[in-house]
Design an enzyme around this catalytic site. Structure first.
Site, mmCIF file in Angstrom:
data_model
loop_
_atom_site.group_PDB
_atom_site.id
_atom_site.type_symbol
_atom_site.label_atom_id
_atom_site.label_comp_id
_atom_site.label_asym_id
_atom_site.label_seq_id
_atom_site.Cartn_x
_atom_site.Cartn_y
_atom_site.Cartn_z
ATOM 1 N N SER A 86 100.040 -3.113 101.555
ATOM 2 C CA SER A 86 99.313 -2.578 100.394
ATOM 3 C C SER A 86 97.936 -3.001 100.083
ATOM 4 O O SER A 86 97.333 -2.554 99.055
ATOM 5 C CB SER A 86 100.281 -2.901 99.111
ATOM 6 O OG SER A 86 101.329 -2.174 99.286
ATOM 7 N N VAL B 164 103.192 -6.324 101.688
ATOM 8 C CA VAL B 164 104.383 -6.896 102.254
ATOM 9 C C VAL B 164 104.108 -7.461 103.694
ATOM 10 O O VAL B 164 105.043 -8.141 104.276
ATOM 11 C CB VAL B 164 105.426 -6.081 102.062
ATOM 12 C CG1 VAL B 164 105.941 -5.476 100.752
ATOM 13 C CG2 VAL B 164 105.134 -4.525 103.008
ATOM 14 N N TYR C 181 101.483 -5.971 90.853
ATOM 15 C CA TYR C 181 102.903 -5.349 90.469
ATOM 16 C C TYR C 181 103.317 -5.755 89.164
ATOM 17 O O TYR C 181 102.539 -6.238 88.240
ATOM 18 C CB TYR C 181 103.958 -5.049 91.479
ATOM 19 C CG TYR C 181 103.214 -4.580 92.729
ATOM 20 C CD1 TYR C 181 102.472 -3.287 93.072
ATOM 21 C CD2 TYR C 181 103.065 -5.443 93.946
ATOM 22 C CE1 TYR C 181 101.999 -3.025 94.101
ATOM 23 C CE2 TYR C 181 102.617 -5.223 95.048
ATOM 24 C CZ TYR C 181 102.045 -3.816 95.361
ATOM 25 O OH TYR C 181 101.511 -3.480 96.429
ATOM 26 N N LYS D 218 95.184 -0.556 99.259
ATOM 27 C CA LYS D 218 95.213 0.181 98.332
ATOM 28 C C LYS D 218 93.899 0.237 97.441
ATOM 29 O O LYS D 218 93.415 1.430 97.178
ATOM 30 C CB LYS D 218 96.439 0.030 97.435
ATOM 31 C CG LYS D 218 97.776 0.491 98.129
ATOM 32 C CD LYS D 218 98.954 -0.056 97.273
ATOM 33 C CE LYS D 218 100.170 0.403 97.962
ATOM 34 N NZ LYS D 218 101.665 -0.333 97.454
ATOM 35 N N TYR E 10 98.410 7.578 104.402
ATOM 36 C CA TYR E 10 99.166 6.132 103.591
ATOM 37 C C TYR E 10 99.747 5.244 104.664
ATOM 38 O O TYR E 10 99.258 4.529 104.873
ATOM 39 C CB TYR E 10 100.032 6.493 102.418
ATOM 40 C CG TYR E 10 100.559 5.429 101.868
ATOM 41 C CD1 TYR E 10 99.810 4.490 101.181
ATOM 42 C CD2 TYR E 10 101.916 5.488 102.112
ATOM 43 C CE1 TYR E 10 100.381 3.488 100.497
ATOM 44 C CE2 TYR E 10 102.555 4.143 101.514
ATOM 45 C CZ TYR E 10 101.718 3.337 100.812
ATOM 46 O OH TYR E 10 102.305 2.092 100.339
HETATM 47 O O1 DON Z 1 104.850 1.583 101.111
HETATM 48 C C1 DON Z 1 105.201 0.672 101.623
HETATM 49 O O2 DON Z 1 106.386 0.430 101.169
HETATM 50 C C2 DON Z 1 104.373 -0.398 102.498
HETATM 51 N N1 DON Z 1 103.724 0.364 103.231
HETATM 52 C C3 DON Z 1 103.340 -1.093 101.733
HETATM 53 C C4 DON Z 1 104.270 -1.734 100.446
HETATM 54 C C5 DON Z 1 103.408 -3.021 100.121
HETATM 55 O O3 DON Z 1 102.701 -3.753 100.940
HETATM 56 C C6 DON Z 1 103.826 -3.521 98.600
HETATM 57 N N2 DON Z 1 103.116 -4.939 98.555
HETATM 58 N N3 DON Z 1 103.441 -5.905 98.332
#
Ligand code: DON
Length: 321
Positions: A64, A259, A241, A67, A189
């Protein structure tokens, strides 16, 4: 002789290296292979100095943390008004993968949650889709100051398991937020999330934002200065978040987590901070990443509203080194 800043990050590293709480993400199966003991910290100042400790060379996927950079690219390509027709700037207070849109506007709340990031991916995707992915990879490479690449195994793993993101995307197609190229938007994405970086890359990318869009080492202008204010604001209010308010209160910096275990913080006009440690809390944020950032910000007085912060506290520490 070891500098003061280097000594401080080495102390922060030692203070938190035995913090073993949290779990490595497994909902994208390939991420479950990460070594939970890895821990790295890197600081990159706007005058091009870099301080690193621990596993700062270890590569991991940006997830993320792509983003805010994708949001910056959309603003540069489409302008503010057109971009904000597809995404808001309001904290959601909800988890990153919530299947929800702002009921007043039917837009995703902001570009830091999955819904907003998929809407942004749909704006910056190109035809063929590889061209949009390549444009993103190249821009991130300019910000990091070296050539970057996608982790194809993570991309495949997320593509075959990312049905929650598919649900979000189809909801947005239904509401007219994204166009019918749903799989292309998701490919853009997922590819962005699968970019391989290390701690130094992330610190340099954060420092490029801090340095008004110019990479502090290569001196290349990477980002249009006009929109960095937009990106840092949304990072400040939404970057973590449903932990965003607590983060703003305790650390007080624009930031973004992923993540994969990475977390970045930006001290405007001063320094980019990056921490890597893949064990996450239940909100999807790196446990050691949060602990290390809290200590660095507190020790160096980096909170945006710190009463001792007269606007250049990090640079004062550097000068004392
Ligand atoms: O969309 C997703 O679930 C992952 N590619 C990215 C999510 C993410 O990194 C959330 N952050 N903490």
């Amino acid at each position: 002789m070891i500098t003061l800043i280097q000594q401080i990050i080495e102390d922060v590293y030692s203070n938190h290296k035995d913090l073993n709480e949290g779990e490595v993400a497994t909902y994208i199966p390939e991420l479950g292979k990460a070594n939970g003991s890895h821990f790295g910290i890197c600081l990159a100042s706007v005058d091009g100095q870099v301080f690193s400790v621990g596993d700062w060379e270890q590569e991991f996927t940006i997830q993320s943390i792509c983003k805010p950079f994708a949001f910056q690219m959309a603003l540069e390509e489409r302008g503010r008004d057109a971009t904000l027709q597809h995404v808001g700037v309001e904290p959601s207070g909800d988890p990153f993968n919530s299947i929800e849109l702002d009921p007043r506007t039917m837009r995703p709340y902001n570009a830091m949650i999955n819904a907003g990031a998929i809407a942004i991916a749909s704006l910056i995707k190109k035809d063929p889709v590889e061209a949009g992915v390549q444009a993103f990879v190249e821009k991130m490479g300019q910000a990091a100051g070296r050539t970057l690449r996608i982790d194809e195994a993570v991309l495949f793993s997320e593509s075959v398991t990312g049905n929650r993101n598919r649900a979000i995307a189809y909801l947005m197609l239904n509401c007219g937020i994204i166009d019918a190229g749903v799989e292309a938007s998701l490919r853009q994405y997922f590819s962005q999330c699968s970019l391989l970086v290390n701690c130094r890359d992330l610190a340099m990318m954060a420092a490029t934002l801090a340095n008004m869009g110019v990479n502090p080492v290569t001196k290349e202008r990477v980002f249009d200065f006009e929109y960095i204010r937009d990106v840092l604001t949304v990072m400040f209010t939404c970057g973590l978040y449903d932990y965003a308010g607590e983060w703003a209160y305790r650390v007080g910096l624009p930031a973004k987590s992923g993540v994969g275990g990475g977390i970045i913080g930006v001290v405007n006009r001063q320094v980019g901070i990056a921490v890597y440690s893949p064990r996450l809390d239940d909100k999807g944020n790196s446990v050691r990443g949060i602990a290390a950032c809290k200590e660095i910000a507190a020790h160096l007085g980096l909170h945006a509203f710190e009463f001792t912060n007269v606007g250049s506290s990090f640079m004062q520490w550097l000068n004392e080194s």
